[in-house]
Design a protein around this motif. Structure first.
Motif: not given
Lengths: 248, 258
Positions: A51, A54, A56, A82, A87, A89, B159, B162-165
Motif C-alpha cells: 500500500r 501505491n 495508499l 498511481r 492495484m 484489493f 482506495e 485513488q488507485s486508478i489515479g
C-alpha cells in the motif's frame, strides 16, 4: 543482487501507526518485468508495504522510488505514480453503482481523458483477457466473487500500468474460484508485467515468482529465488512459516 | 388478528371525538361558522373570469420560496459537508464555526438577524432575506445528512478510486457522491418537508406567503377558525404529497442502484 535501474527501489522504509511500528528498515528493489511474491504471517506488514508503493499509506521515514519518481507528500507526484501502478484489493472494491463496463471505462475516460468509444474498446479487450467478455453490462453484485476479482484486475489493466500490485487477491474467495483468478494472474505474468503479489498461494508463487519475500514483524526476513526459498530458506522463522502453511 | 382495521377504526373514533369537541366548543362560545366564504379565497370569481384567490397566491409564494431555499440549502449543505470532511484546517474550522453558529440560533432570531442586520447592509429585500435565512438554517441540517451519507460509503471505494489515479474531486464526483445519494435521499426529503413548515415563519416579516395571507384574511373577516383550518389543511396536503412522491422515488432508486 544489485541490478541497474530498478522500477521500484525501497530503502530503509519505516512506517509507524502511533506507537506500533508496521514497517522497519525495509529494503526491496524490483526490476522491470520481475514478479515478486510477498508472504508472511498476518500483521507482518505485507499489505502495508504494497500500500505504500501505491501511496495508499504514507511512510514515516526512508526512501521509496517508483518508476523514477520519489514518492513524497506532493500530491501531483502521487497521482502520476498511481496512474502507472495498478492495484487489486482483497475485497475487490468494485464500484457498485456502475456496470462492469462502467467500472472499467471510468478511469480511462475521467483520468486518462480517453474518448468513450476508445475506452469501451479497450475495456472489452481486457474483459476478453480475463475471460468474462459476456459480463460487460452486468452490475458487480450480479457476479461471483471470482468474476468480480477478474473485473477488478481488468479495471487496473485498463489504465495500462507498468506495475501491478495484488493485495491478497484470493483471500476473500471461495476455494473453487481461486484458480480462475490465479490463472488470469499467471497469464498476466507471462506478458512480462511487473508484479508484486501478497499471497499465500504457494503453488502460484512457485510457478510465477522470480523473487520470494518473507516478512515478519514489519521487516523482511528473507529474500530468495523460489528454488532456494522453498527448499532451503536461511531464516529459521521463514522455515517455520513454510512448514506450517505447506503441510497440507 | 389483523391490527390494521382496528387501528384505522381507532383513528377515526379519535378524530371524530376531536372534531365533535371543536364543534361543540365553538358552538358553546357562540362561534359563527362561515365556511361558505372560504372558497372565494381559493378561487375568486372576478370580472375577468376565475382568478386564483388569496390563499392560492400565498401557496404559490410558499412553494416558490421553499423550492428556491431548498436548492440553495442543498448546495450550501454540500459545500459545508465537503469542507468538514476535507483535510484543510481552515476549511474544517470555517465549516464547524458556521455549523455551530447557525445550529445554536433560534430560526426566528436568525431571520431577524438576516432581515434587519444583513438586509440593510447588503441591500436584501424581504423576499431574498427569507430565502437566505431558510437556506442557511437548513443547509446546516442538510450538511449533516450529506456528511453521514459520504461516510457511509466504504473506505475501499476511496482506495479503488485513488488507485486508478483519481483526484479527491474526481473520486467525490464519480464514485463517492453517486453512492451517497441512496443514503441521503430519504432524510433529505424529510428536510424538504421540514423546510415547507418552517417557511411559515417568514410571515413575521410580512412576506406574502400562505401563512401571511391567512392572517390578512382573518384581520379583514375575523374567520379565524375557518381560515386556520384551511391553511393547515393546505400545508398538510403539500407535505403529504411530497412524502408520497419521495417514497416512490426511493423505491425506484433502491431498485436502480441495488
Amino acid at each position: 543482487m544489485t541490478q541497474p535501474n530498478p522500477i521500484i527501489d525501497i530503502r530503509g522504509l519505516n512506517k509507524h501507526f502511533g506507537d506500533f511500528q508496521a514497517l522497519s528498515q525495509v529494503d526491496l528493489s524490483v526490476e522491470t518485468g520481475e514478479k515478486v511474491v510477498i508472504c508472511g504471517p498476518s500483521g507482518s506488514g505485507k499489505s502495508t508495504l504494497i500500500r505504500c508503493i501505491n501511496c495508499l499509506e504514507d511512510y514515516s521515514s526512508g526512501s521509496l522510488i517508483v518508476n523514477g519518481v520519489k514518492l513524497s507528500e506532493d500530491n501531483r507526484d502521487i497521482r502520476v505514480v498511481r496512474m502507472e501502478v495498478g492495484m487489486v484489493f482483497q475485497q475487490f472494491n468494485l464500484f457498485p453503482h456502475l456496470t462492469v463496463l462502467g467500472n472499467l471505462t471510468i478511469g480511462m475516460v475521467r483520468v486518462r481523458k480517453m474518448s468513450r468509444t476508445d475506452a469501451e474498446e479497450r475495456a472489452r479487450h481486457y474483459l476478453e483477457r480475463v475471460h468474462i467478455p459476456e459480463q460487460a453490462d452486468k452490475y458487480p453484485e450480479q457476479l461471483s466473487g471470482g468474476q468480480q476479482q477478474r473485473v477488478a484486475i481488468a479495471r487496473a489493466l485498463c489504465m495500462e500500468p507498468k506495475i501491478m500490485l495484488f493485495d491478497e487477491p484470493t483471500s476473500a474467495l471461495d476455494p473453487e474460484m481461486i484458480n480462475e483468478v490465479l490463472d488470469v494472474m499467471t497469464e498476466l505474468a507471462a506478458t512480462g508485467m511487473t508484479m508484486i503479489c501478497v499471497t499465500h498461494e504457494m503453488g502460484f508463487a512457485r510457478r510465477v515468482a522470480d523473487k520470494m519475500v518473507f516478512m515478519e514483524g514489519g521487516s523482511i526476513e528473507e529474500i530468495a529465488p523460489p528454488e532456494v526459498f522453498f527448499s532451503k530458506p536461511e531464516s529459521a522463522r521463514c522455515r517455520m512459516f513454510l512448514d506450517r502453511i505447506l503441510v497440507h | 388478528m389483523n391490527s390494521r382495521p382496528v387501528s384505522i377504526l381507532l383513528y377515526l373514533v379519535v378524530m371524530w371525538l376531536i372534531v365533535q369537541l371543536a364543534v361543540n366548543g365553538a358552538a358553546s362560545m357562540g362561534y359563527n361558522w362561515q365556511w361558505y366564504r372560504i372558497p372565494q379565497y381559493i378561487l375568486a370569481q372576478t370580472d375577468n373570469g376565475i382568478q386564483p384567490g388569496e390563499l392560492v397566491t400565498g401557496l404559490v409564494r410558499t412553494v416558490d420560496l421553499t423550492v428556491r431555499s431548498f436548492l440553495l440549502a442543498v448546495a450550501l449543505g454540500l459545500v459545508v459537508a465537503l469542507l468538514r470532511l476535507s483535510s484543510l484546517v481552515i476549511g474544517v474550522a470555517v465549516a464547524t464555526g458556521f455549523l455551530e453558529f447557525i445550529r445554536n440560533l433560534p430560526l426566528l432570531v436568525l431571520l431577524y438577524l438576516i432581515y434587519y442586520v444583513c438586509g440593510p447592509v447588503f441591500g436584501l429585500d424581504r423576499y431574498t432575506a427569507s430565502i437566505v435565512c431558510l437556506a442557511v438554517y437548513h443547509s446546516v441540517l442538510i450538511s449533516e445528512i450529506f456528511r453521514a451519507g459520504i461516510l457511509a460509503v466504504s473506505a475501499g471505494q476511496w482506495e479503488a478510486a485513488q488507485s486508478i489515479g483519481m483526484s479527491r474531486a474526481q473520486s467525490y464526483c464519480y464514485i463517492i457522491l453517486p453512492q451517497s445519494i441512496r443514503f441521503v435521499l430519504p432524510p433529505l426529503t424529510g428536510e424538504a418537508v421540514h423546510l415547507i413548515k418552517s417557511s411559515a415563519i417568514v410571515s413575521v416579516i410580512a412576506v406574502a406567503e400562505l401563512t401571511t395571507m391567512g392572517r390578512n384574511i382573518i384581520s379583514d373577516t375575523f374567520m379565524s377558525f375557518e381560515v386556520w383550518l384551511t391553511v393547515a389543511a393546505i400545508y398538510l396536503v403539500m407535505t403529504l404529497m411530497l412524502s408520497i412522491f419521495v417514497t416512490r422515488l426511493e423505491r425506484k432508486f433502491s431498485v436502480a442502484s441495488r
